[in-house]
Design a protein around this motif. Structure first.
Motif, short mmCIF file in Angstrom:
data_model
loop_
_atom_site.label_atom_id
_atom_site.label_comp_id
_atom_site.label_asym_id
_atom_site.label_seq_id
_atom_site.Cartn_x
_atom_site.Cartn_y
_atom_site.Cartn_z
N ASN A 173 0.84 -1.13 -0.04
CA ASN A 173 -0.12 0.01 0.07
C ASN A 173 0.83 1.29 0.07
OD1 ASN A 173 -1.52 2.06 2.19
ND2 ASN A 173 -3.08 0.95 0.87
N GLU A 174 0.10 2.50 -0.25
CA GLU A 174 1.09 3.45 -0.28
C GLU A 174 1.58 4.00 1.10
OE1 GLU A 174 -2.73 6.73 0.64
OE2 GLU A 174 -1.60 6.87 -1.38
N ASP A 175 1.46 3.36 2.17
CA ASP A 175 1.97 3.65 3.51
C ASP A 175 3.16 3.00 3.63
OD1 ASP A 175 1.22 1.16 4.02
OD2 ASP A 175 -0.24 1.50 5.69
N ARG A 176 3.35 1.90 2.59
CA ARG A 176 4.73 1.33 2.52
C ARG A 176 5.10 0.39 3.93
NH1 ARG A 176 9.19 5.90 0.47
NH2 ARG A 176 7.83 6.87 -0.91
N LEU A 177 3.78 0.01 4.66
CA LEU A 177 3.85 -0.76 5.82
C LEU A 177 2.92 -1.98 5.55
CD1 LEU A 177 3.76 1.95 8.59
CD2 LEU A 177 5.67 0.75 7.98
N HIS A 178 1.74 -1.82 4.79
CA HIS A 178 0.88 -2.71 4.75
C HIS A 178 0.67 -3.14 3.28
CE1 HIS A 178 -0.45 -0.43 8.41
NE2 HIS A 178 -0.40 -1.55 8.96
N LEU A 179 0.25 -4.31 3.04
CA LEU A 179 0.01 -5.04 1.69
C LEU A 179 -1.04 -4.11 1.09
CD1 LEU A 179 0.26 -8.95 2.60
CD2 LEU A 179 2.04 -7.35 1.44
N ASN A 180 -1.04 -4.22 -0.10
CA ASN A 180 -2.15 -3.68 -0.83
C ASN A 180 -3.11 -4.96 -1.37
OD1 ASN A 180 -0.87 -4.94 -3.24
ND2 ASN A 180 -0.06 -2.92 -4.23
N ALA A 181 -4.06 -4.74 -2.37
CA ALA A 181 -4.74 -5.99 -2.81
C ALA A 181 -4.03 -7.00 -3.44
CB ALA A 181 -5.86 -5.34 -3.76
N VAL A 182 -3.11 -6.66 -4.11
CA VAL A 182 -2.21 -7.66 -4.83
C VAL A 182 -1.51 -8.43 -3.78
CG1 VAL A 182 -0.27 -8.06 -6.55
CG2 VAL A 182 -1.93 -6.34 -6.76
N GLY A 183 -0.86 -7.98 -2.81
CA GLY A 183 -0.28 -8.34 -1.72
C GLY A 183 -1.14 -9.28 -1.03
N HIS A 184 -2.41 -8.94 -0.60
CA HIS A 184 -3.20 -9.65 0.29
C HIS A 184 -3.74 -10.90 -0.67
CE1 HIS A 184 -3.86 -7.53 4.01
NE2 HIS A 184 -3.84 -6.37 3.24
#
Length: 257
Positions: A173-184
């Motif tokens: 995600n843009e926060d660089r701490l959490h996964l985005n939809a692709v990562g999840h």
């Protein structure tokens, strides 16, 4: 293996932060929801009911996860439990990893003794660059404990430390701490595969990323520091958590569609 009662435990990773969906509880979807949807589809095909609970809360360190979520999870009588924690602990410069592992071992043992099959995770490799390289050693030690605990209790281990082949920009995600939809979605697939389940989950196409000039990249880094890093540091200094006042997104076993 076929499961009918799945409970997810943990922190922001399992709550689904970074994968927004305003129609979901707490406004997040995440890998656990995506995985639960695959389990529900399998259960429907087999003709039996399926319930899913998610007790994870963002910002929680592992001791709080164990203290707040283990007993409620066992009370729900699940046949499958996933637990992820430790990421918020290794970020701290002072952490007793051996004591943390001892508590984790006891909790996973209790979950396994309840009759539930347990899924555990290692923490992803932060790499050897940027500000995150300082926690790489602590992360590696914690992961060795996680592997030992999983082996001891017959848990399925999803070894994120060994996951390669993607870039931070593609899955974060843009926060660089959490996964985005692709990562999840990738984690949902990894969990299903680790359990040996048949499923229809497919990787999502990577997000198109703009090509930035060095000046634009510096400006993006400054904006990230102001919008995400500074608030995170402020919470650490003031003893607050992003999960303060947040309730579990799914506190009871319910169908998911």
């Amino acid at each position: 293996m076929a499961f009918s009662k799945y409970v997810a435990l943990g922190d922001s990773f399992t709550e689904g932060v970074g994968d927004p969906d305003p129609d979901r509880p707490n406004g997040w979807r995440g890998w656990a929801d995506r995985f639960a949807e695959a389990l529900a589809a399998d259960a429907a095909t087999a003709g039996h009911d399926f319930g899913y609970a998610n007790l994870a809360i963002r910002g929680r360190k592992l001791p709080a996860i164990l203290a707040e979520q283990i007993d409620p999870a066992i009370a729900l009588g699940p046949d499958l439990v996933s637990i992820h924690g430790g990421g918020n602990d290794v970020l701290r410069p002072k952490v007793d990893l051996d004591a943390l592992a001892a508590s984790y071992d006891d909790a996973v043992g209790r979950l396994a003794a309840s009759g539930a099959h347990v899924v555990m995770f290692t923490i992803a490799d932060t790499g050897n660059s940027g500000v995150m390289k300082v926690i790489r050693g602590r992360t590696a030690i914690f992961n060795e404990w996680a592997r030992e605990i999983a082996e001891k209790h017959g848990a399925t281990l999803v070894d994120m430390w060994r996951m390669r082949g993607w870039t931070v920009e593609e899955i974060m995600n843009e926060d660089r701490l959490h996964l985005n939809a692709v990562g999840h979605q990738s984690i949902a697939i990894a969990v299903a595969d680790a359990l040996g389940l048949q499923h229809d989950l497919q990787p999502l196409p990577p997000v198109d990323l703009p090509v930035l000039t060095p000046r634009e990249q510096r400006a993006a880094n400054v904006a990230w520091a102001r919008g995400h890093l500074a608030p995170w540091v402020h919470r650490r200094v003031t003893g607050r958590s992003s999960g303060d006042g947040v309730a579990p997104k799914r506190s009871t076993l319910e169908p998911i569609r």
